[in-house]
Design a protein around this motif. Structure first.
Motif, short mmCIF file in Angstrom:
data_model
loop_
_atom_site.label_atom_id
_atom_site.label_comp_id
_atom_site.label_asym_id
_atom_site.label_seq_id
_atom_site.Cartn_x
_atom_site.Cartn_y
_atom_site.Cartn_z
N ILE A 210 14.96 10.14 19.56
CA ILE A 210 13.53 9.81 19.59
C ILE A 210 13.21 8.89 18.42
CG2 ILE A 210 11.20 10.79 19.43
CD1 ILE A 210 12.48 13.47 20.48
N ASP A 211 12.47 7.83 18.70
CA ASP A 211 11.96 6.95 17.64
C ASP A 211 10.51 7.31 17.37
OD1 ASP A 211 14.40 5.73 17.79
OD2 ASP A 211 13.68 3.95 18.86
N ASP B 254 7.03 6.44 15.04
CA ASP B 254 6.24 5.64 14.10
C ASP B 254 5.07 6.54 13.69
OD1 ASP B 254 4.39 4.02 12.86
OD2 ASP B 254 4.42 2.45 14.39
N ARG C 220 14.31 6.89 13.41
CA ARG C 220 15.09 6.40 14.56
C ARG C 220 16.06 7.46 15.03
NH1 ARG C 220 12.47 1.92 16.17
NH2 ARG C 220 11.82 0.80 14.31
N GLU D 216 3.22 9.33 23.49
CA GLU D 216 4.53 8.82 23.87
C GLU D 216 4.31 7.48 24.54
OE1 GLU D 216 8.61 10.58 25.84
OE2 GLU D 216 6.79 10.73 27.04
N ARG E 232 9.72 7.36 22.64
CA ARG E 232 9.07 6.61 21.56
C ARG E 232 7.68 7.19 21.33
NH1 ARG E 232 11.34 1.57 20.37
NH2 ARG E 232 13.22 1.28 21.64
#
Lengths: 345, 345
Positions: free
Chosen positions: B48-49, B51, B60, B147, B152
């Protein structure tokens, strides 16, 4: 010598306007000038094809006497005055130009009778203000007629209208009444159509709103046909019936009595075997402006002014205004401003 | 010897569930099993990335301890019982399967505490009925986490939660309270997050509904972001504010007092500089089922049962049910029957 034909200008040549043009011309007592916009080129080239439940399914290349792209300017073009102007355009009071503005060059004061074939309340007010000496006539139409493509009309439900004079204080009632009766006589020349005089314009208009304010407006928010709407208990019981009862209460408070069994009748009025969408919903589906003020806003204001609680219709009104705002934005007529000091916060 | 890590099952790994998994695992006091559906393959392959406004913008390939495609069957798979099941899925009470049904194989009676991180009212009732000896815990979350594509996560507003025990008659209050406090302790292991215990679950839930029942539901009908909604006087005055006042009156009738200045605060809560759409509206835009019953239907029923008039919310409820019906039809879960003897005529 035969009586001179009545000069009729028709503004709005979708299904309703075109079938009116056809009835008026073929009756032999009127000469029609039809103003066409998007369909002008197609009709000029090929005429109009009509598939009609009343006149025959295979009418090809028919044309009214005169077609033109703009509203005639009677004075500048030195034309004979029009006896009647029939307006069948949508009546979008929140989007300019208004009906009163757009027909102005074609109106001869004290002479031309203006027939408003449009639903909703108080549509006569701006016309009376602008044309205080002209008869203003109400037509409530029950026809089923659609322009399926430019110059092609599907007329699938018979032409039925209730016609009567609006109360214009500057025009003697007898004059207005005669204008309405003459219009019926030239429209229904052979007497076979169900086009009748009804002096109780107020009743006729409120009565039709029982359907339009409920089914049209809810269908437009939901983008849903009326048979599907009737399959949902939530839609009928939480939306359609409450709106009908609110409209009937508003009518009653304004001196118009509508019978108790009307909601149940009107809920079941549409056929259940085809996915029919009311005209406002068809507009909503296409992102076209909806007749919100005359169909929803005016009955709401008339009812609330008399102290009638109309919370369901007010909610639908707010939603329709929100949808219309998005249509305005898409057409470049409104701009969203994402500023920290949003003016309405 | 260090205390054994708590075993946490997370059902629903969108933005909220994934950020919970991240907080729980990186706090060092929990071992997470995450059930993934559509995003399983992507996360198994690449992790899973994230931010994150709180944990860093460039995480990352992170993975929780265990990811799997189905709800574990504790007995059949001979697993250690779960200490907690965190449910962050949508709660669509009108579409099966229910939350109570779907988590059943993972629940150990008298042991597993079930944390419901979902909005709305009465969501605990089916859980209490099915799991009368398990602590049921309320989390109301104010996080911003989405998501954006499989695996992401954009975490753009800080993780803040109010957590407390629902009243489960079969579980001593002290036990339920301890479970809630332990959950907070493992989630907020270093004490830096705004995850707080709040025993007044009823207040917390009604208070959040002031926003959700108004903005979420109206945005969903209009497909409109909240700043644009606030630019329209009609939307704010005819829809948002009346719903807020109805919800506050319903809360009051149910013993929950909400201050008079809340509507004005909540109307202005969202930023006006970006086109933010509430989650239910994002679902409506995609044709995904909406949490109608817990967000709108339950407060409506709770209010009306106490005699509170809620006509604006009832209208919105009817419309949302009509929209949901069309979503069901598109997904093949409802069929329109165009018969002359329509069952609901």
């Amino acid at each position: 010598m035969a009586q001179q034909k009545a000069k009729v200008l028709i503004v709005g040549t979708g299904g309703v306007g075109t079938m009116a043009a056809y009835a008026l011309e073929t009756g032999g007592k009127a000469e029609v000038t039809a103003v066409m916009r998007s369909n002008f080129a197609a009709v000029q080239k090929n005429g109009i094809d009509i598939d009609s439940v009343e006149y025959g399914h295979d009418i090809r290349g028919w044309r009214p006497t005169i077609i033109r792209k703009t509203i005639p300017n009677v004075k500048e073009e030195n034309l004979q005055p029009f006896d009647f102007i029939l307006v069948t355009t949508k009546n979008i009071q929140d989007i300019p130009p208004t009906v009163a503005d757009s027909i102005e060059p074609a109106v001869t004061a004290g002479k031309t009778a203006i027939v408003l074939s449009q639903n909703g309340l108080n549509i006569e007010r701006p016309l009376i203000k602008r044309y205080p000496t002209n008869p203003i006539i109400s037509s409530i139409s029950y026809i089923g007629a659609t322009e399926t493509s430019h110059g092609r009309i599907l007329h699938d439900d018979v032409d039925a209208q209730k016609i009567g004079p609006f109360d214009n204080p500057g025009v003697p009632l007898e004059v207005a009444r005669e204008a309405a009766e003459r219009y019926i006589a030239i429209y229904n020349a052979d007497g076979k159509l169900d086009i009748v005089f009804d002096a109780d314009v107020k009743f006729v208009r409120w009565r039709k709103l029982v359907y339009n304010a409920s089914y049209n407006s809810v269908a437009s928010v939901l983008h849903m046909d009326t048979p599907r709407m009737r399959m949902s208990r939530h839609i009928v019981d939480d939306l359609i019936r409450p709106i009908m009862l609110e409209v009937i209460a508003a009518a009653c408070a304004n001196g118009v009595e509508i019978a108790d069994d009307v909601p149940d009748k009107v809920i079941r009025a549409d056929p259940t075997t085809t996915a029919f969408k009311p005209s406002m919903c068809q507009d909503a589906d296409k992102g076209n402006f909806m007749e919100i003020e005359t169909i929803v806003g005016e009955p709401l204001r008339e009812g609330e002014a008399k102290g009638v609680a109309m919370p369901t219709l007010r909610t639908i009104y707010g939603l329709l205004k929100g949808i219309q705002l998005q249509f305005k934005e898409r057409k470049g007529m409104w701009e969203a401003k994402f500023t920290p000091d949003n003016p309405y916060q």
